[in-house]
Design a protein around this motif. Structure first.
Motif, PDB file in Angstrom:
ATOM      1  N   PHE A   8       1.060  -1.629  -0.239  1.00  0.00           N
ATOM      2  CA  PHE A   8       0.120   0.062  -0.098  1.00  0.00           C
ATOM      3  C   PHE A   8       1.391   1.079  -0.455  1.00  0.00           C
ATOM      4  O   PHE A   8       1.876   0.805   0.392  1.00  0.00           O
ATOM      5  N   THR A  10       0.401   5.623  -0.414  1.00  0.00           N
ATOM      6  CA  THR A  10      -0.668   6.579   0.166  1.00  0.00           C
ATOM      7  C   THR A  10      -2.182   7.188  -0.904  1.00  0.00           C
ATOM      8  O   THR A  10      -2.833   7.581  -0.971  1.00  0.00           O
ATOM      9  N   ASP A  12      -3.413   4.455  -2.119  1.00  0.00           N
ATOM     10  CA  ASP A  12      -4.111   3.279  -1.587  1.00  0.00           C
ATOM     11  C   ASP A  12      -5.219   4.137  -1.101  1.00  0.00           C
ATOM     12  O   ASP A  12      -6.476   3.327  -0.964  1.00  0.00           O
ATOM     13  N   PHE A  13      -5.418   4.882  -0.452  1.00  0.00           N
ATOM     14  CA  PHE A  13      -5.888   5.239   0.807  1.00  0.00           C
ATOM     15  C   PHE A  13      -7.251   5.992  -0.237  1.00  0.00           C
ATOM     16  O   PHE A  13      -6.979   6.659  -0.967  1.00  0.00           O
ATOM     17  N   ASP A  14      -8.780   6.000   1.084  1.00  0.00           N
ATOM     18  CA  ASP A  14     -10.080   5.841   0.408  1.00  0.00           C
ATOM     19  C   ASP A  14      -9.864   7.973   1.227  1.00  0.00           C
ATOM     20  O   ASP A  14      -9.062   7.958   2.075  1.00  0.00           O
ATOM     21  N   ILE A  22     -10.291   1.755   2.884  1.00  0.00           N
ATOM     22  CA  ILE A  22      -9.475   2.020   3.948  1.00  0.00           C
ATOM     23  C   ILE A  22      -9.517   3.505   4.197  1.00  0.00           C
ATOM     24  O   ILE A  22      -8.714   3.686   3.113  1.00  0.00           O
ATOM     25  N   ARG A  23      -8.826   4.179   5.118  1.00  0.00           N
ATOM     26  CA  ARG A  23      -8.236   5.541   4.904  1.00  0.00           C
ATOM     27  C   ARG A  23      -7.330   5.430   5.865  1.00  0.00           C
ATOM     28  O   ARG A  23      -7.216   5.278   6.338  1.00  0.00           O
ATOM     29  N   LEU A  24      -6.640   6.808   5.605  1.00  0.00           N
ATOM     30  CA  LEU A  24      -5.299   6.970   6.296  1.00  0.00           C
ATOM     31  C   LEU A  24      -5.458   6.457   7.671  1.00  0.00           C
ATOM     32  O   LEU A  24      -5.116   6.269   8.387  1.00  0.00           O
ATOM     33  N   ASP A  26      -7.917   5.797   9.546  1.00  0.00           N
ATOM     34  CA  ASP A  26      -8.751   4.098   9.932  1.00  0.00           C
ATOM     35  C   ASP A  26      -7.265   2.942  10.073  1.00  0.00           C
ATOM     36  O   ASP A  26      -6.287   2.372  10.968  1.00  0.00           O
ATOM     37  N   PHE A  27      -5.868   3.792   8.823  1.00  0.00           N
ATOM     38  CA  PHE A  27      -4.730   2.949   9.157  1.00  0.00           C
ATOM     39  C   PHE A  27      -4.156   3.298  10.608  1.00  0.00           C
ATOM     40  O   PHE A  27      -2.747   2.235  10.413  1.00  0.00           O
TER      41      PHE A  27
END
Length: 89
Positions: A8, A10, A12-14, A22-24, A26-27
């Motif tokens: 993943f 940057t 790749d995050f919604d 998946i949001r940053l 959330d990660f």
């Protein structure tokens, strides 16, 4: 037979306002929880491997976590020598 999956990044995050994905943020929460549960110091490189992410994404997730209790220490140029710290450990 195994296929290699790209880690993943940057991109790749919604977006934070997206309804799904998946949001940053959330990660960031996942990294915070996972690293605390290891009960030892974990490097950015180890964390990136555990989450199939690039070290840059891990660093950004820690920096943008939104709390003063999660931060990075060590050599910023070497993910194996930079560690995630939790205030109060």
């Amino acid at each position: 037979m195994t296929s290699e999956v790209a880690p993943f990044t940057t991109a790749d995050f919604d977006d934070e306002d997206a309804e799904a994905g998946i949001r940053l943020s959330d990660f960031s929460r996942a990294v915070s929880i996972w690293s605390a549960m290891q009960l030892r110091d974990v490097s950015v490189a180890e964390t990136a491997l555990a989450f199939n992410a690039t070290p840059d994404v891990v660093q950004r997730a820690v920096r943008e976590h939104g709390g003063p209790y999660l931060y990075l220490i060590g050599d910023e140029t070497d993910p194996a020598k930079q560690f995630i710290e939790h205030d109060g450990e």
